[in-house]
Write an enzyme that holds these catalytic residues in place. Structure first.
Site, PDB file in Angstrom:
ATOM      1  N   GLN A  84       0.844  -1.194   0.000  1.00  0.00           N
ATOM      2  CA  GLN A  84       0.000   0.000   0.000  1.00  0.00           C
ATOM      3  C   GLN A  84       0.883   1.250   0.000  1.00  0.00           C
ATOM      4  OE1 GLN A  84      -2.289   1.632   3.373  1.00  0.00           O
ATOM      5  NE2 GLN A  84      -4.123   1.242   2.154  1.00  0.00           N
TER       6      GLN A  84
ATOM      7  N   GLY B 146      -9.360  -6.641   9.223  1.00  0.00           N
ATOM      8  CA  GLY B 146      -8.239  -5.988   9.855  1.00  0.00           C
ATOM      9  C   GLY B 146      -7.867  -6.583  11.185  1.00  0.00           C
ATOM     10  N   ARG B 147      -8.496  -6.093  12.260  1.00  0.00           N
ATOM     11  CA  ARG B 147      -8.125  -6.550  13.596  1.00  0.00           C
ATOM     12  C   ARG B 147      -8.338  -8.044  13.798  1.00  0.00           C
ATOM     13  NH1 ARG B 147     -10.901  -1.414  16.326  1.00  0.00           N
ATOM     14  NH2 ARG B 147     -11.720  -1.319  14.210  1.00  0.00           N
TER      15      ARG B 147
ATOM     16  N   TYR C 269      -5.991  11.079   4.190  1.00  0.00           N
ATOM     17  CA  TYR C 269      -4.591  11.365   3.915  1.00  0.00           C
ATOM     18  C   TYR C 269      -4.468  12.202   2.631  1.00  0.00           C
ATOM     19  CZ  TYR C 269      -3.769   8.112   7.728  1.00  0.00           C
ATOM     20  OH  TYR C 269      -3.773   7.514   8.970  1.00  0.00           O
TER      21      TYR C 269
ATOM     22  N   ARG D 105      -7.573   2.334  -2.835  1.00  0.00           N
ATOM     23  CA  ARG D 105      -8.421   2.342  -1.649  1.00  0.00           C
ATOM     24  C   ARG D 105      -9.030   3.728  -1.445  1.00  0.00           C
ATOM     25  NH1 ARG D 105      -7.493   0.849   4.788  1.00  0.00           N
ATOM     26  NH2 ARG D 105      -8.976  -0.869   4.774  1.00  0.00           N
TER      27      ARG D 105
END
Length: 371
Positions: free
Chosen positions: A102, A327-328, A187, A234
């Site tokens: 990424q 994810g987690r 971002y 993404r």
């Protein structure tokens, strides 16, 4: 047959063949070497433990020194970093896995300490809400308020695009199977997309067409090193650090998806509201927007945002998404696909070890065989 069978069907993700549709989301873990921002043998172990994912998206990896905004996050622009990532990609491939890098530029979600005292950059002058994670780099750390970012000059954009191109080339030499351009979570690219931040009057500001220009050009630059079939993107219509937003996310992000269509890209990866990037509200409305984005893009569509296995199965089975990133759940369960196949049991993640540290909470979660 395993439980949640649709999740175990193979999928061609552009030029990448995934063995299943249970993908690993990018997960910042802040464990890179402090001097070179490189990976270590510990990272190789961590990623190889999770090679059973249909595809791993690496932790967010900055494309340049300017792109850094958090302590101990890795880069993919120096020779030392390329060599360090080879250990990771080799370890994943040895286990039969696939991994993409990424590509990340945080923009304003940063601090001067990462840039030799210079201000972070953004679409326009902007002071994000919240604090930057600077670790032990400042005496007032580990977190300090974000400073005001400066606007990138128009004549700096070609240099920025070359950073995306160079980082993509570095990722290829490091042995990745492709790259994902990070245009999400508030971002830099998202700062250009969102109306609350982008106040530019040049070709990169104002209209929706202008605000999505940097996204499209960054994706094209990344694709020069690979061909489009090994480049994903993404996006996140809501959420992210700093408090940015868009006044009309449906129009903006549908247009962004449409602008990325027809390029032969590997995939579009979209995050719905969740408790990690926001308050978790608005999932129903987000589902409608994600449906529109999927139709506008027209290619492989990957969804993310605190999915349970049952919900992931429903989305794939009913064509709402082609695959789901977790994810987690992957943090705590290195063999997550095997656990989903038999409906658990699942390890619980330890949030105290998410960011920074060593093996604890990183490579020591037990597999089913070890439980």
């Amino acid at each position: 047959m395993p439980a949640h069978d649709p999740l175990f069907e193979p999928l061609a993700i552009g030029d990448i063949n995934a063995a299943n549709r249970i993908l690993m989301a990018p997960l910042t873990r802040s464990r890179s070497t402090p001097d070179e921002l490189a990976q270590t043998d510990l990272h190789a172990t961590y990623y190889s433990q999770r090679a059973g994912a249909g595809l791993i998206v690496s932790e967010a990896t900055q494309i340049s020194t300017e792109g850094q905004g958090y302590a101990w996050t890795p880069g993919i622009y120096s020779e030392a970093q390329v060599e360090s990532w080879k250990k990771v990609t080799d370890a994943v491939h040895a286990k039969g896995g696939k991994i993409v890098c990424q590509l990340w530029h945080v923009g304003a979600i940063s601090h001067n300490v990462f840039h030799d005292g210079a201000a972070p950059v953004s679409a326009s002058e902007w002071t994000p809400k919240g604090e930057a994670f600077v670790g032990d780099l400042l005496p007032d750390g580990p977190t300090v308020p974000h400073p005001q970012a400066r606007a990138l000059e128009t004549d700096e954009i070609p240099r920025l695009l070359n950073d995306y191109r160079h980082a993509s080339e570095c990722a290829r030499r490091a042995g990745f199977d492709g790259v994902e351009v990070h245009g999400a979570n508030g971002y830099l690219i998202d700062q250009f997309l969102r109306s609350s931040v982008n106040k530019r009057t040049d070709a990169y500001g104002g209209s929706v067409e202008n605000r999505i220009r940097l996204l499209v050009e960054a994706v094209d630059a990344a694709a020069e090193a690979w061909g489009p079939g090994q480049v994903g993107v993404r996006l996140s219509p809501q959420g992210g650090p700093g408090g940015s937003h868009d006044d009309d996310p449906e129009t903006l992000y549908t247009a962004a998806a449409k602008a990325l269509s027809g390029k032969g890209l590997a995939y579009l990866h979209v995050i719905r509201p969740n408790n990690h990037t926001g308050d978790g509200k608005g999932k129903d409305q987000a589902a409608d927007l994600m449906t529109k984005m999927k139709a506008a893009f027209g290619g492989v569509f990957i969804a993310n945002g605190e999915f349970t296995a049952a919900e992931a199965e429903e989305w794939v089975k009913n064509g709402k998404a082609d695959a789901i990133t977790f994810g987690r759940d992957f943090i705590a369960n290195p063999d997550l696909p095997a656990r989903i196949a038999q409906d658990g049991p699942y390890n619980e993640p330890d949030s105290d070890t998410f960011y920074g540290g060593g093996a604890k909470g990183y490579t020591d979660y037990p597999t089913l065989d070890q439980s």
